[in-house]
Design a protein around this motif. Sequence first.
Motif, short mmCIF file in Angstrom:
data_model
loop_
_atom_site.label_atom_id
_atom_site.label_comp_id
_atom_site.label_asym_id
_atom_site.label_seq_id
_atom_site.Cartn_x
_atom_site.Cartn_y
_atom_site.Cartn_z
N ALA B 186 0.81 -1.22 0.00
CA ALA B 186 0.00 0.00 0.00
C ALA B 186 0.84 1.27 0.00
O ALA B 186 0.31 2.35 -0.22
N PRO B 188 2.75 4.23 -1.25
CA PRO B 188 2.73 4.82 -2.59
C PRO B 188 4.10 4.74 -3.26
O PRO B 188 5.13 4.73 -2.58
N VAL B 189 4.09 4.66 -4.55
CA VAL B 189 5.25 4.67 -5.45
C VAL B 189 6.14 3.45 -5.27
O VAL B 189 6.31 2.66 -6.19
N TRP B 323 -11.63 4.82 2.03
CA TRP B 323 -11.26 5.97 1.21
C TRP B 323 -9.98 5.70 0.44
O TRP B 323 -8.90 6.00 0.91
N ASP B 324 -10.12 5.14 -0.74
CA ASP B 324 -8.96 5.05 -1.64
C ASP B 324 -8.77 6.42 -2.27
O ASP B 324 -9.74 7.11 -2.55
N LEU B 327 -5.40 9.05 -7.94
CA LEU B 327 -4.61 10.18 -8.40
C LEU B 327 -4.63 10.20 -9.92
O LEU B 327 -4.88 9.17 -10.56
N GLY B 329 -3.49 9.90 -13.63
CA GLY B 329 -2.55 8.92 -14.18
C GLY B 329 -2.85 7.53 -13.68
O GLY B 329 -2.01 6.64 -13.75
N ASN B 330 -4.06 7.34 -13.12
CA ASN B 330 -4.48 6.01 -12.67
C ASN B 330 -3.64 5.45 -11.54
O ASN B 330 -3.53 4.24 -11.39
N TYR B 331 -2.99 6.32 -10.79
CA TYR B 331 -2.28 5.84 -9.61
C TYR B 331 -3.23 5.86 -8.41
O TYR B 331 -4.16 6.66 -8.37
N GLN B 332 -2.95 5.00 -7.45
CA GLN B 332 -3.85 4.91 -6.30
C GLN B 332 -3.08 4.86 -4.99
O GLN B 332 -2.02 4.23 -4.92
N ILE B 333 -3.64 5.51 -4.00
CA ILE B 333 -3.14 5.31 -2.64
C ILE B 333 -4.26 4.62 -1.88
O ILE B 333 -5.32 5.19 -1.64
N PRO B 334 -4.07 3.35 -1.50
CA PRO B 334 -5.16 2.60 -0.88
C PRO B 334 -5.49 3.10 0.52
O PRO B 334 -4.64 3.69 1.21
N ALA B 335 -6.73 2.85 0.92
CA ALA B 335 -7.18 3.24 2.25
C ALA B 335 -6.30 2.64 3.33
O ALA B 335 -6.08 3.23 4.38
N LEU B 336 -5.77 1.45 3.06
CA LEU B 336 -4.96 0.74 4.04
C LEU B 336 -3.72 1.53 4.46
O LEU B 336 -3.21 1.39 5.57
#
Lengths: 370, 554, 295
Positions: B186, B188-189, B323-324, B327, B329-336
Amino acid sequence: MTTRESAPGSTGGADVPGPLHGGPDDDYTPEQLATMPREELDLLGARYDDVQVLHVDPGPEPGSAVERQAVRQVALTFGLAGLAAFAAFVIYAGSGWFLPDWQWTITEGGWSAVFTPMIGALGGLALILVGVGMVLYTKKLLPHETAVQDKHDGSHFDRVTTGATLVGGLHNSGLARRKLITRSLVFMGSGIGLMLLMPLGGLIRNPNTGDPLGTTSWAEGVRLVRDDGSPIRPGDQQPGSLETVFPAVAGGNRESDAATMLIRLRPEQVTVDRPRTGQEDFGYGDYVAYSKICTHAGCPVSLYEQETSRILCPCHQSQFDVTQGAKPVFGPATRPLPQLPITVDDEGYFVARSDYIEAVGPTYWNRERI
Amino acid sequence: MARTATAPGVPTTRLGKAALEVDDRLIVAGPLRRTLNKVFPDHWSFLLGEIALYSFIVLLLSGTYLTFFFDASMREVVYEGTYAPLRGAEMSAAYESTLYISFDVRGGLFMRQLHHWAALLFVASIVIHLLRIFFTGAFRRPRETNWLIGVALLVLSFAMGFTGYSMPDDLLSGTGLRIVSAIILAIPVVGTWVHWAVFNGDYVGEFIVGRMYIVHVLIVPAIILALIALHLLILVKQKHTQFPGPGRTEHNVVGNRLFPAFAGKAGGLFFIVFGVCAALGGLVQINPVWLWGPYNPAQVSAASQPDWYVMFLDGSTRLFPAWDLNLPGNYQIPALFWPTVVLPGILFTLLALYPMIERKLTRDTASHHLLQRPRDVPVRTSLGMMAITFYVVLLISGGNDVIAEKFDISLNAMTWAGRIGLVILPPLAYVFTYRICLGLQKHDREVLEHGLETGVIRRLPHGEFIEVHQPLGPVDEHGHGQLAYGGAPVPKRMNQVGGARRAIRGFFKPIEEPAQVELEQRQDEHGLAAAEADRELTTSGRPSDGGRPQEPRD
Amino acid sequence: MSTTNPQSDAPSGEGAPRGPRRWSRRVADGSPAAAARARRRSKQRRRVANVAGLMAALVLTGTLYSALSPAYATDESNTSESSAEAAGRELYERSCITCHGENLEGVPTRGPSLIGVGEAAVYFQVHTGRMPLVRQEAQGPDKPAVFSDEEIDQLMAYVQANGGGPTLPSGDLREGDLTEGGELFRLNCASCHNFVGEGGALSSGKRAPSLEDANDLEIYTAMLTGPENMPVFGDNQLTPEEKRSIVNYVQTVKEQADPGGFGVGRIGPVAEGVVIWVVGVAALLFGIFWMGSKA
């Protein structure tokens, strides 16, 4: 005499203290110390450590009733501790010899079930009693003194002299002037640092090669099999049932992302079933198959409530509704469980029509992109 | 210096001669005397950190024993051991060796349980020790470094606990490891890259148990040992703090010398800690991995939780809304990511930086060696209680399914109660604590000004009833006490100033004759009661009594 | 221990600990309700041999009684409604008809139709006391059974005769492989019922009950019929042999002692966390208070 004269082969310096030698040994000669009683020596030493004993409450009078009682108490505590310790040892060593065997057997709850508790109870008791005895001894039989020790702030003298030594050394090295050396040192330092960290590169592997997070062993025509490898026919499950199925590949039932729930809906559920858009034909009759791996933190969800159509994850209580395409209806999960498209092959067994069309399991940074 | 047998001070006993031989070579007499003479404050709360130290020693001893048998390998084996309900099951070598320790090593189960209980105690005692330091202000200059080391030790003890919990590769720990894998993903990056580095590939792989093993038995323990050594070294160098009291200043420590009084108690405490761990290790079953079964990614049990110290993170994960963050560019920061990485990151950063934050806010940059009573620093105390409330709500939420099951409460209701409680309860705790602190402060001042309530009711000539107050010191013409508050406990009952006879000794039962004590007290007249036996109990201490005529003596 | 599965490989027969086994053989005679009761609390019985002997005697008496009892007849006569069915109908019309309607047809919003649920479902629901319901709520709680074993048999006969459905199993319900049972339990059951059947919470006030008091037949029929929110595990999904393995695992592990001392509910970290604070930390705090107190 100076150290310079201690050339190799010479006899070295004479056995006399240097001019800087000093301290308490100069204040008190051995003769003076020899005349002082022990108590006084103790307090004298304490004074050199900035400690002053303000008040001593002597322990119980030797031979008094209080002392005798305290001695009995302490001795009893230590005695019991020893007894418990020996008993623990006897049980440890004697089990299977003159006592029943310690080895666990499922059919009887006898000695083997109390072996560990007895070791713990007796061993723990012995150790606790040792501690209690020591504390009792300290509290009841030792004199109680109130001592006070001074605290010192840092010494200005020390700061100034140490600073002079440090700055002097740095100055003598001339590093501030010799820029070429400084620069080469910086260059060398970064190179050596990198080189020393370099082996950690062996840990780095590319997670995007072959998209391991986005793919599973499911593929077109792969049969849905049970944990023991047997394939499944549409008639095998009752309405309102759930079976965990695996892809029929070697080791499929041990893969961390392949476990799938094959659910046969009850007729009432079929009438209200609303699959996700574009996935209307993923089920087969009243059967639907969803990934068992939670889209939140990867736990296997499978707490299936067949009357409310909910699937609950035991780790963080996300709840998914199987009649709404396994959409999350409560808890921290954000995405529905991925649905496996299924059909039946020529022999009448369930097979997958393809792999999952999305990555199973928890969300990650570039999940949508690969 | 050459010595002759006739020189004064030369030891004559065999022990003395041996000591001389040692000191001639190592020159330890000076440092040893300084150590033995070190003064330790005599207050129970200074022993909390020692509980942590001693449970760590127990952990080292029992853990070393366990390594003789544990096989940190994910190799698949078929169990053929003693425990019948698993015979023939496929499992990893790590799990099999854990079963082997439990069922086929004499006393092995005891050692395993001892180790696990000591681990739970280790973290628990660190937490209580930290709370003591926090609420008494012992972290203030010059002790910020030791505070930072302490926080680092707490974090490392989590790492120790988690790796130890995960290594047996049972169904419970495997579920926990799975969640950790998801947490790493989870980030990011770099999440997937870190995961691949930690697990050497996709979850679960063959490597992770072996890696956790070396982290658990070598890397983290070595760091913990080094930090504990540093912690103690700084403690000795800076000397202890102490509570304010008679004769206690910023420049001294009042208490017992290390030898023999403190050494006796500390040694006793070591054995008591060891004994409590041993008793628990034998009497209360912990982590019965044979019941959990071997790990299988397709299996799970209801109510899968981490050990208590990580449970608050499980709770935050349960409470956090879905709450995911999507972003561009289809990037995601998961709720986790938020409740498991960001939240503990913020919490531990705040904890570590607290001394600096407080120093900034109060502009108090002086060195402090005297402790503060929590009531005297209401803001800090209230902040602390607020943090504890926040933590406890998360902790309870980490076990909310068990609570829901045992007390027949709706699970969804528990989740919502946790979410709401997390927002509402901490500020409430702040307000309540603040009020209580002020109340206690006020009461201290009241006693200093007006004296102690004696419980003696007198009727004044004009008919008014008053309660007679005992002033703690000299009074002015209005009957008001002249003592200033010094940060030390103020006596609140007559007994504490010798209003009654001194307490009969004995912790469980009296160990002396009451009559004897009375006799003794008459003989040596000391203490307030003796000196002021005929002191006049004059006024109620209330301001309104100021101008009243004095009662006649009786 | 030489055999893989002492429960199923050992010869049944003599000796007090074998008491429950004798019971399970009698299940074949068609007295499952009575048989099931005997299994309850058999853990304690196994420990005390003479109590077990006494129970065996009681059991024998009970079986004789039910065999000789005139109301007890399960012979498969298809000619007309047997006396048991008639008695069952009477019971049904007295106690169940309000919710489940006339002729088992069900009443919308009150109770489902019972046509085709089979005697297994009746046994589970009535024997665990879930039916008759006291009130409508998230989930029918288990409580002491309202009907006697004999009455349950009559109800079962009535429901079975009207629509059929899953029937009660026969033979030893623990005739299965222990290890396989454990694997299947963890795969299919543990997610709701916890590692060893201690029970767990489900959504919104529902719960998977503890299996602590469940007897062999109740566990078996629960799997077979999927009561309330529990999924159905039909015989083609979990074969009767696999079900027996699961029953064997659940009951064996339930009865086995905890080698490591007090089991604190066998639910893991929550209970352990409570113990370390309430027992461990509290004891040590008490210790240091005592050490700090003046002698």
